[in-house]
Design a protein around this motif. Structure first.
Motif, PDB file in Angstrom:
ATOM      1  N   LYS A   1     -23.341-102.634  17.032  1.00  0.00           N
ATOM      2  CA  LYS A   1     -22.925-102.892  15.632  1.00  0.00           C
ATOM      3  C   LYS A   1     -21.333-102.500  15.707  1.00  0.00           C
ATOM      4  O   LYS A   1     -20.689-103.365  14.518  1.00  0.00           O
ATOM      5  N   ASP A   2     -20.876-101.365  15.586  1.00  0.00           N
ATOM      6  CA  ASP A   2     -19.507-100.823  15.128  1.00  0.00           C
ATOM      7  C   ASP A   2     -19.146-102.040  16.208  1.00  0.00           C
ATOM      8  O   ASP A   2     -17.375-102.467  15.391  1.00  0.00           O
ATOM      9  N   GLY A   3     -18.503-101.715  17.451  1.00  0.00           N
ATOM     10  CA  GLY A   3     -17.819-102.641  18.057  1.00  0.00           C
ATOM     11  C   GLY A   3     -17.706-104.376  17.577  1.00  0.00           C
ATOM     12  O   GLY A   3     -16.646-104.371  17.403  1.00  0.00           O
ATOM     13  N   CYS A   4     -18.811-104.488  17.319  1.00  0.00           N
ATOM     14  CA  CYS A   4     -18.647-106.314  16.545  1.00  0.00           C
ATOM     15  C   CYS A   4     -18.667-106.358  15.117  1.00  0.00           C
ATOM     16  O   CYS A   4     -17.564-106.893  15.239  1.00  0.00           O
ATOM     17  N   ILE A   5     -18.805-105.683  14.287  1.00  0.00           N
ATOM     18  CA  ILE A   5     -17.853-105.828  13.261  1.00  0.00           C
ATOM     19  C   ILE A   5     -16.021-105.318  12.900  1.00  0.00           C
ATOM     20  O   ILE A   5     -15.822-105.982  12.463  1.00  0.00           O
ATOM     21  N   LYS A   6     -16.309-104.205  13.934  1.00  0.00           N
ATOM     22  CA  LYS A   6     -14.398-104.091  14.164  1.00  0.00           C
ATOM     23  C   LYS A   6     -13.835-105.339  14.500  1.00  0.00           C
ATOM     24  O   LYS A   6     -12.849-105.765  14.189  1.00  0.00           O
ATOM     25  N   HIS A   7     -14.927-106.311  15.212  1.00  0.00           N
ATOM     26  CA  HIS A   7     -13.344-107.626  16.656  1.00  0.00           C
ATOM     27  C   HIS A   7     -13.916-108.695  15.345  1.00  0.00           C
ATOM     28  O   HIS A   7     -12.969-109.344  15.521  1.00  0.00           O
ATOM     29  N   VAL A   8     -15.116-108.588  15.019  1.00  0.00           N
ATOM     30  CA  VAL A   8     -15.507-110.001  14.394  1.00  0.00           C
ATOM     31  C   VAL A   8     -14.518-110.525  12.794  1.00  0.00           C
ATOM     32  O   VAL A   8     -14.260-111.343  12.906  1.00  0.00           O
ATOM     33  N   PHE A   9     -14.573-109.169  12.360  1.00  0.00           N
ATOM     34  CA  PHE A   9     -14.311-109.229  10.644  1.00  0.00           C
ATOM     35  C   PHE A   9     -12.289-108.431  10.788  1.00  0.00           C
ATOM     36  O   PHE A   9     -12.301-108.179  10.020  1.00  0.00           O
ATOM     37  N   SER A  10     -12.258-108.233  12.004  1.00  0.00           N
ATOM     38  CA  SER A  10     -10.971-107.472  12.386  1.00  0.00           C
ATOM     39  C   SER A  10      -9.414-108.157  11.211  1.00  0.00           C
ATOM     40  O   SER A  10      -8.701-107.042  10.945  1.00  0.00           O
ATOM     41  N   ARG A  11     -10.029-109.216  11.013  1.00  0.00           N
ATOM     42  CA  ARG A  11      -8.604-109.729  10.344  1.00  0.00           C
ATOM     43  C   ARG A  11      -8.806-110.126   8.424  1.00  0.00           C
ATOM     44  O   ARG A  11      -7.652-110.839   8.140  1.00  0.00           O
ATOM     45  N   ILE A  12     -10.006-109.955   8.458  1.00  0.00           N
ATOM     46  CA  ILE A  12     -10.022-110.075   6.809  1.00  0.00           C
ATOM     47  C   ILE A  12      -9.612-108.926   5.986  1.00  0.00           C
ATOM     48  O   ILE A  12      -9.263-108.139   5.901  1.00  0.00           O
ATOM     49  N   ASP A  13      -8.635-109.681   4.944  1.00  0.00           N
ATOM     50  CA  ASP A  13      -8.010-108.466   4.261  1.00  0.00           C
ATOM     51  C   ASP A  13      -8.554-107.817   3.628  1.00  0.00           C
ATOM     52  O   ASP A  13     -10.401-107.844   2.687  1.00  0.00           O
ATOM     53  N   PRO A  14      -8.848-106.322   3.351  1.00  0.00           N
ATOM     54  CA  PRO A  14      -9.460-105.132   3.632  1.00  0.00           C
ATOM     55  C   PRO A  14      -9.819-104.666   1.933  1.00  0.00           C
ATOM     56  O   PRO A  14     -10.985-104.474   1.491  1.00  0.00           O
ATOM     57  N   GLN A  15      -8.629-105.631   1.087  1.00  0.00           N
ATOM     58  CA  GLN A  15      -9.231-105.744  -0.752  1.00  0.00           C
ATOM     59  C   GLN A  15     -10.519-106.660  -0.236  1.00  0.00           C
ATOM     60  O   GLN A  15     -11.376-106.127  -1.706  1.00  0.00           O
ATOM     61  N   GLY A  16     -11.077-107.611   0.678  1.00  0.00           N
ATOM     62  CA  GLY A  16     -12.564-108.371   0.053  1.00  0.00           C
ATOM     63  C   GLY A  16     -13.508-107.707   0.906  1.00  0.00           C
ATOM     64  O   GLY A  16     -14.551-108.449   0.523  1.00  0.00           O
ATOM     65  N   ILE A  17     -13.302-107.055   1.621  1.00  0.00           N
ATOM     66  CA  ILE A  17     -14.645-106.470   2.561  1.00  0.00           C
ATOM     67  C   ILE A  17     -14.525-105.324   2.362  1.00  0.00           C
ATOM     68  O   ILE A  17     -13.678-103.987   2.444  1.00  0.00           O
ATOM     69  N   HIS A  18     -15.680-104.545   2.846  1.00  0.00           N
ATOM     70  CA  HIS A  18     -16.089-103.432   2.861  1.00  0.00           C
ATOM     71  C   HIS A  18     -17.305-102.777   3.591  1.00  0.00           C
ATOM     72  O   HIS A  18     -18.528-104.028   3.469  1.00  0.00           O
ATOM     73  N   VAL A  19     -17.532-101.827   4.364  1.00  0.00           N
ATOM     74  CA  VAL A  19     -18.570-101.634   5.229  1.00  0.00           C
ATOM     75  C   VAL A  19     -19.181-100.145   4.959  1.00  0.00           C
ATOM     76  O   VAL A  19     -18.704 -99.026   4.654  1.00  0.00           O
ATOM     77  N   ARG A  20     -20.773-100.066   4.885  1.00  0.00           N
ATOM     78  CA  ARG A  20     -21.721 -99.302   4.199  1.00  0.00           C
ATOM     79  C   ARG A  20     -22.520 -98.688   5.219  1.00  0.00           C
ATOM     80  O   ARG A  20     -23.117 -99.692   5.513  1.00  0.00           O
TER      81      ARG A  20
END
Length: 274
Positions: free
Chosen positions: A76-95
């Motif tokens: 889960k951690d690795g998938c989230i890190k790689h797939v969403f790595s370029r998305i602006d932090p203002q618009g995404i949150h990991v809970r």
């Protein structure tokens, strides 16, 4: 060859029976090349996700909830890190949802979850989720069976409410084999830099592998709906896992037909003074 049809191939149709014996956790059916050959395509998918997320944020109309579940070491951690790595932090949150606190236990099991769903224009990823309060309770027999069965019904209605209020829900189960989990656990033991990731309690869960699989099969089958679909993604190959999840997310966002908001003023008439 490129990945295509990830939405359809790994989608669990509402009402369908789920049997992990029919899912090959090591397949790479939608990409006939190898890891090195997929890099350029994955790079393109990341760029497209980045651009669509900007539109999501600017339009401020849709909400995106991604639920990520897996067995321990499922990625889960690795998938989230790689797939969403370029998305602006203002618009995404990991809970993340760990063992409930005393305050959380004093409320219904969805109380802590509801507070973390996305607001308009936002994307939220649940790294583990409200499904832990069904799966763990069922397998570890924390409460009587009627509790997890009741919760299963509540989750369907909760997700229906979110969807009807404008949230697009994507639920992904990263499917790894028991043999692959063993390799990943052993890797953590052999590498001092990964010791912090190893939890001896994981071995107790591993001993109940078949029970966890049966619980996941049941809950995925009963909670994959038109408004809140599940996808079972092969996850033994990390690069293929990432490629499929990126494609699922990209196809999901494209279906929203989002557009940059129109402006009601003429840029040509604006003058910026020196």
């Amino acid at each position: 060859m490129p990945v295509s049809g990830a939405l359809e191939r790994y989608w669990v149709k509402p009402g369908a029976k789920v049997d992990f014996g029919n899912y090959d956790s090591g397949e790479k059916a939608l990409f006939l090349g190898d890891k090195e050959e997929c890099d350029s395509q994955f790079d393109d998918l990341q760029d497209q996700l980045q651009q669509l997320q900007k539109v999501l944020y600017a339009q401020n109309k849709h909400r995106i909830l991604v639920v990520m579940q897996a067995m321990d070491t499922g990625g889960k951690d690795g998938c989230i890190k790689h797939v969403f790595s370029r998305i602006d932090p203002q618009g995404i949150h990991v809970r993340s949802f760990k063992k409930p606190t005393e305050e959380e236990l004093a409320h219904d099991f969805l109380w802590r979850v509801h507070a973390k769903v996305p607001s308009t224009g936002q994307m939220v990823i649940f790294n583990r989720s409200h499904y832990e309060d069904i799966i763990a309770v069922r397998v570890k027999k924390i409460y009587p069976d009627e509790v997890w069965k009741r919760r299963q019904r509540h989750v369907v209605e909760f997700e229906r409410m979110l969807a009807e209020e404008g949230t697009t829900i994507v639920k992904i189960f990263l499917h790894i084999s028991k043999d692959e989990q063993k390799k990943r656990l052993e890797s953590r033991l052999q590498n001092p830099a990964k010791h912090w990731k190893f939890n001896p309690d994981d071995l107790a869960d591993r001993a109940r592998w078949s029970e966890f699989m049966a619980a996941y099969e049941d809950v995925i089958a009963k909670t994959s709906t038109e408004h809140s679909p599940w996808y079972v993604v092969p996850a033994d190959r990390k690069w293929y896992r990432n490629l499929c999840v990126a494609r699922i997310m990209l196809d999901t966002l494209k279906k929203l037909n989002m557009e940059i908001p129109a402006i009601d003023w003429d840029p040509k008439k604006v003058r910026i003074e020196d």
